[in-house]
Enzyme design. Structure first.
Site, short mmCIF file in Angstrom:
data_model
loop_
_atom_site.label_atom_id
_atom_site.label_comp_id
_atom_site.label_asym_id
_atom_site.label_seq_id
_atom_site.Cartn_x
_atom_site.Cartn_y
_atom_site.Cartn_z
N ARG A 223 0.83 -1.21 -0.02
CA ARG A 223 0.00 -0.16 0.10
C ARG A 223 0.83 1.31 0.06
NH1 ARG A 223 -3.27 -2.98 -1.54
NH2 ARG A 223 -5.26 -3.34 -0.73
N HIS A 271 -0.25 1.05 -10.15
CA HIS A 271 -1.17 0.10 -9.41
C HIS A 271 -1.73 -0.93 -10.00
CE1 HIS A 271 -3.43 0.25 -5.34
NE2 HIS A 271 -3.15 -1.36 -5.58
#
Length: 308
Positions: A223, A271
């Site tokens: 993350r 991502h």
């Protein structure tokens, strides 16, 4: 009873795909898609991804929260009604994609692909030191991290694991808690796959980088909030960190004026290390919807105490 999908950042195409799979597999479920929810009081199950803060306060009869992906930090960091179970998605394809991405980053560093791209531009034929000796450490050795270690080990590289909790009979050398320095002393590639919790937010910071072996390479696929972004470039400039492959960021999309774009030693990807497959995720959510109705155990329930 209704099930609501609350994922405002998903495209119309993506949401239509989710709607289609629900209609195919469970036409009996009263499916609602945010913001077009007919009656919040009917919603007993919500499926969340990057949802508006405090949205759960709007569903007075909520009984189950489902993450649309494998991560649950977007849920745990927000208001969650007390005693409401949370589930996540476990998808072998997600693990496959994540591991392939990390292995790609490791091999590109090991075989210096960046260097040869630069040599091609300058038409330089340089056969010296074609490989960087590597030893790989994975922080966070759950399903994803464990699979990365298996594949790295199969390639013949030394590999080590690190986590917050002890593990008995782990199949690779493993360190936990206060043994962080011992772990870092063994490796020169660090892969972050830690769950995001209050304890791990900002874990990748200047203090940690100073504990790295000189020239350690960083891969973060967990993350964005794990990394204190302003600490990375100084660590690279000092040589403590040799470079980084980053797939996640504190703010996404990464802003065009962000210094990571201009830093040659940092590779940025948007991502995409692993993407939730709705065809794999929807059946798990549907199964938990039915398990809830029939008072059966839920699949892939999260420990709210641990945060994952």
């Amino acid at each position: 009873m209704a099930l609501a999908i609350v994922a405002p950042n998903k495209s119309e195409k993506e949401l239509n795909a989710w709607k289609g799979i629900f209609l195919e597999l469970a036409p009996d479920i009263n499916l609602q898609i945010y913001p077009d929810i007919q009656d919040n009081a009917l919603v007993e199950v919500v499926v969340l991804w990057q949802h508006p803060k405090n949205i759960l306060k709007e569903f007075p009869n909520l009984k189950l929260i489902c993450s649309m992906g494998s991560g649950v930090d977007h849920i745990m960091s927000d208001y969650v009604p007390e005693n409401i179970p949370i589930t996540r998605i476990i998808d072998p394809r997600l693990t496959f994609s994540m591991t392939n991405y990390v292995v790609m980053g490791i091999l590109n560093y090991h075989r210096q692909f960046k260097r040869y791209l630069e040599n091609k531009k300058s038409k330089t034929w340089d056969m010296t030191q074609p490989e960087i000796p590597i030893s790989v450490g994975v922080m966070g050795v759950g399903e994803l991290g464990g699979d990365v270690l298996d594949k790295v080990n199969a390639l013949g590289f030394p590999c080590y694991g690190y986590g917050n909790s002890p593990k008995n009979d782990f199949r690779y050398p493993y360190y936990h808690g206060e043994e962080l320095q011992e772990f870092l002393d063994q490796v020169n590639i660090v892969v972050c796959l830690l769950p995001l919790t209050p304890k791990t937010e900002g874990f990748l910071n200047a203090t940690l980088f100073k504990k790295f072996k000189q020239g350690t390479y960083l891969i973060n696929v967990a993350r964005g909030m794990h990394l204190v972004e302003e600490d990375l470039i100084p660590a690279i400039n000092s040589g403590q960190v040799s470079g980084a492959l980053l797939d996640v960021f504190r703010k996404e999309p990464l802003e065009k004026n962000h210094p990571f774009w201009e830093q040659e030693e940092i590779m940025v990807t948007p991502h995409i290390a692993s993407i939730t497959n709705y065809k794999a995720a929807a059946p798990q959510i549907i199964a938990n919807y039915r398990n809830l109705i029939n008072q059966r155990p839920l699949l892939n329930e999260v420990s709210t105490d641990q945060g994952y």
